[in-house]
Scaffold this motif. Sequence first.
Motif, PDB file in Angstrom:
ATOM      1  N   ASP A 102      -4.660  26.992 -18.883  1.00  0.00           N
ATOM      2  CA  ASP A 102      -4.083  27.901 -19.873  1.00  0.00           C
ATOM      3  C   ASP A 102      -4.720  29.296 -19.859  1.00  0.00           C
ATOM      4  OD1 ASP A 102      -6.533  27.185 -20.901  1.00  0.00           O
ATOM      5  OD2 ASP A 102      -5.781  26.697 -22.907  1.00  0.00           O
ATOM      6  N   ALA A 103      -5.490  29.597 -18.831  1.00  0.00           N
ATOM      7  CA  ALA A 103      -6.124  30.923 -18.734  1.00  0.00           C
ATOM      8  C   ALA A 103      -5.053  32.010 -18.621  1.00  0.00           C
ATOM      9  CB  ALA A 103      -7.045  30.976 -17.525  1.00  0.00           C
ATOM     10  N   THR A 104      -5.394  33.196 -19.067  1.00  0.00           N
ATOM     11  CA  THR A 104      -4.446  34.311 -18.993  1.00  0.00           C
ATOM     12  C   THR A 104      -4.496  34.964 -17.625  1.00  0.00           C
ATOM     13  OG1 THR A 104      -6.046  35.944 -19.753  1.00  0.00           O
ATOM     14  CG2 THR A 104      -4.706  34.825 -21.453  1.00  0.00           C
ATOM     15  N   PHE A 105      -3.422  35.684 -17.334  1.00  0.00           N
ATOM     16  CA  PHE A 105      -3.337  36.407 -16.073  1.00  0.00           C
ATOM     17  C   PHE A 105      -4.470  37.425 -15.955  1.00  0.00           C
ATOM     18  CE2 PHE A 105      -1.851  39.872 -13.402  1.00  0.00           C
ATOM     19  CZ  PHE A 105      -1.567  39.173 -12.239  1.00  0.00           C
ATOM     20  N   LEU A 106      -4.809  38.091 -17.043  1.00  0.00           N
ATOM     21  CA  LEU A 106      -5.892  39.078 -17.011  1.00  0.00           C
ATOM     22  C   LEU A 106      -7.214  38.425 -16.604  1.00  0.00           C
ATOM     23  CD1 LEU A 106      -6.936  41.929 -17.408  1.00  0.00           C
ATOM     24  CD2 LEU A 106      -7.190  41.428 -19.848  1.00  0.00           C
ATOM     25  N   LYS A 107      -7.506  37.260 -17.141  1.00  0.00           N
ATOM     26  CA  LYS A 107      -8.728  36.540 -16.777  1.00  0.00           C
ATOM     27  C   LYS A 107      -8.703  36.164 -15.293  1.00  0.00           C
ATOM     28  CE  LYS A 107     -12.548  34.221 -17.610  1.00  0.00           C
ATOM     29  NZ  LYS A 107     -13.810  34.914 -17.736  1.00  0.00           N
ATOM     30  N   ALA A 108      -7.556  35.708 -14.808  1.00  0.00           N
ATOM     31  CA  ALA A 108      -7.416  35.351 -13.398  1.00  0.00           C
ATOM     32  C   ALA A 108      -7.577  36.578 -12.506  1.00  0.00           C
ATOM     33  CB  ALA A 108      -6.071  34.679 -13.153  1.00  0.00           C
ATOM     34  N   LEU A 109      -6.959  37.668 -12.898  1.00  0.00           N
ATOM     35  CA  LEU A 109      -7.052  38.909 -12.131  1.00  0.00           C
ATOM     36  C   LEU A 109      -8.502  39.362 -12.037  1.00  0.00           C
ATOM     37  CD1 LEU A 109      -5.616  41.286 -10.717  1.00  0.00           C
ATOM     38  CD2 LEU A 109      -5.368  42.347 -12.971  1.00  0.00           C
ATOM     39  N   THR A 110      -9.197  39.356 -13.140  1.00  0.00           N
ATOM     40  CA  THR A 110     -10.600  39.758 -13.168  1.00  0.00           C
ATOM     41  C   THR A 110     -11.463  38.840 -12.299  1.00  0.00           C
ATOM     42  OG1 THR A 110     -10.296  40.590 -15.413  1.00  0.00           O
ATOM     43  CG2 THR A 110     -12.559  40.219 -14.698  1.00  0.00           C
ATOM     44  N   THR A 111     -11.230  37.550 -12.394  1.00  0.00           N
ATOM     45  CA  THR A 111     -12.004  36.572 -11.624  1.00  0.00           C
ATOM     46  C   THR A 111     -11.726  36.688 -10.132  1.00  0.00           C
ATOM     47  OG1 THR A 111     -11.923  35.076 -13.515  1.00  0.00           O
ATOM     48  CG2 THR A 111     -12.550  34.107 -11.407  1.00  0.00           C
ATOM     49  N   SER A 112     -10.510  37.018  -9.761  1.00  0.00           N
ATOM     50  CA  SER A 112     -10.125  37.051  -8.346  1.00  0.00           C
ATOM     51  C   SER A 112     -10.678  38.245  -7.577  1.00  0.00           C
ATOM     52  CB  SER A 112      -8.605  37.020  -8.213  1.00  0.00           C
ATOM     53  OG  SER A 112      -8.059  38.266  -8.584  1.00  0.00           O
ATOM     54  N   ILE A 113     -11.239  39.209  -8.269  1.00  0.00           N
ATOM     55  CA  ILE A 113     -11.743  40.402  -7.589  1.00  0.00           C
ATOM     56  C   ILE A 113     -12.740  40.038  -6.489  1.00  0.00           C
ATOM     57  CG2 ILE A 113     -13.165  42.485  -7.897  1.00  0.00           C
ATOM     58  CD1 ILE A 113     -11.752  42.805 -10.647  1.00  0.00           C
ATOM     59  N   ASN A 114     -13.610  39.103  -6.750  1.00  0.00           N
ATOM     60  CA  ASN A 114     -14.644  38.743  -5.774  1.00  0.00           C
ATOM     61  C   ASN A 114     -14.429  37.400  -5.086  1.00  0.00           C
ATOM     62  OD1 ASN A 114     -16.281  41.084  -6.199  1.00  0.00           O
ATOM     63  ND2 ASN A 114     -16.862  40.209  -8.169  1.00  0.00           N
ATOM     64  N   HIS A 115     -13.243  36.803  -5.272  1.00  0.00           N
ATOM     65  CA  HIS A 115     -13.006  35.473  -4.705  1.00  0.00           C
ATOM     66  C   HIS A 115     -11.589  35.351  -4.147  1.00  0.00           C
ATOM     67  CE1 HIS A 115     -16.740  34.233  -6.632  1.00  0.00           C
ATOM     68  NE2 HIS A 115     -16.300  34.839  -7.709  1.00  0.00           N
ATOM     69  N   PRO A 116     -11.450  34.782  -2.955  1.00  0.00           N
ATOM     70  CA  PRO A 116     -10.101  34.629  -2.383  1.00  0.00           C
ATOM     71  C   PRO A 116      -9.244  33.593  -3.115  1.00  0.00           C
ATOM     72  CG  PRO A 116     -11.746  33.690  -0.916  1.00  0.00           C
ATOM     73  CD  PRO A 116     -12.492  34.357  -2.038  1.00  0.00           C
ATOM     74  N   PHE A 117      -9.895  32.635  -3.786  1.00  0.00           N
ATOM     75  CA  PHE A 117      -9.155  31.667  -4.595  1.00  0.00           C
ATOM     76  C   PHE A 117     -10.019  31.191  -5.751  1.00  0.00           C
ATOM     77  CE2 PHE A 117     -11.265  28.880  -1.536  1.00  0.00           C
ATOM     78  CZ  PHE A 117     -11.666  27.799  -2.290  1.00  0.00           C
ATOM     79  N   ILE A 118      -9.335  30.684  -6.769  1.00  0.00           N
ATOM     80  CA  ILE A 118      -9.992  30.175  -7.969  1.00  0.00           C
ATOM     81  C   ILE A 118      -9.540  28.729  -8.157  1.00  0.00           C
ATOM     82  CG2 ILE A 118     -10.259  30.467 -10.461  1.00  0.00           C
ATOM     83  CD1 ILE A 118      -9.157  33.389  -9.972  1.00  0.00           C
ATOM     84  N   CYS A 119     -10.471  27.830  -8.377  1.00  0.00           N
ATOM     85  CA  CYS A 119     -10.113  26.438  -8.661  1.00  0.00           C
ATOM     86  C   CYS A 119      -9.645  26.330 -10.105  1.00  0.00           C
ATOM     87  CB  CYS A 119     -11.309  25.523  -8.419  1.00  0.00           C
ATOM     88  SG  CYS A 119     -11.727  25.362  -6.674  1.00  0.00           S
ATOM     89  N   ILE A 120      -8.550  25.608 -10.299  1.00  0.00           N
ATOM     90  CA  ILE A 120      -7.967  25.428 -11.625  1.00  0.00           C
ATOM     91  C   ILE A 120      -8.167  23.981 -12.051  1.00  0.00           C
ATOM     92  CG2 ILE A 120      -5.897  25.665 -13.034  1.00  0.00           C
ATOM     93  CD1 ILE A 120      -6.900  28.322 -11.754  1.00  0.00           C
ATOM     94  N   GLU A 121      -8.655  23.818 -13.284  1.00  0.00           N
ATOM     95  CA  GLU A 121      -8.933  22.495 -13.827  1.00  0.00           C
ATOM     96  C   GLU A 121      -8.166  22.291 -15.120  1.00  0.00           C
ATOM     97  OE1 GLU A 121     -13.591  22.126 -12.522  1.00  0.00           O
ATOM     98  OE2 GLU A 121     -13.128  23.256 -14.343  1.00  0.00           O
TER      99      GLU A 121
END
Length: 145
Positions: A102-121
Amino acid sequence: MTIDTLKKSQLMSKEISDLIISHEKVAHVQLQNPLDHALLILIKSGYTAIPVLDNDYKVRGQISKNEILDSILGLERLEIERLHDITVETVMNKKIPRLKTDATFLKALTTSINHPFICIEDEKAAFVGILTRRSILALVHRYFQ
C-alpha cells in the motif's frame, strides 16, 4: 488548485499495486542455494541482482553478480571451484529496499533513486513481487506526455 497540481497530487499519492511485477514472474534464489546456482539464475535472467527468499517466501536480501565474483576473488585468480561450496546466505546483501503493497508512488519514486528494484511485501512480510525503477519511470514519462 490547478488541473496540473491536482494531477501531480493524484500521481504522487497513487498506490503502487498496479506497477508490481508478481512474485511468480520474478527470478529469485533461496538462502541455502550454492553460488553457482545463483550465478546461473543471474546469467540466464539477464539481471544484475535478484531477491533472496527464505523457505517461507520472505525476503532476506538480494544477491548480485558483483557479490558472487567478490566472494571467489583470490589473490591471483578467480577461484571458480569455490562457487558450489559457498551459499547465497553468506554473501548476500541484507540491507535492501522494501515497501509494503500500500506504499504511495512518491515513496516508491524516492526509494528507487538508488536501487534498480524494490522488493514488495504484504502485511505479513511475505514476498509479493518487485517494483522496478523502469516501471516507475515509465509512469512518470506517461504523466509528462
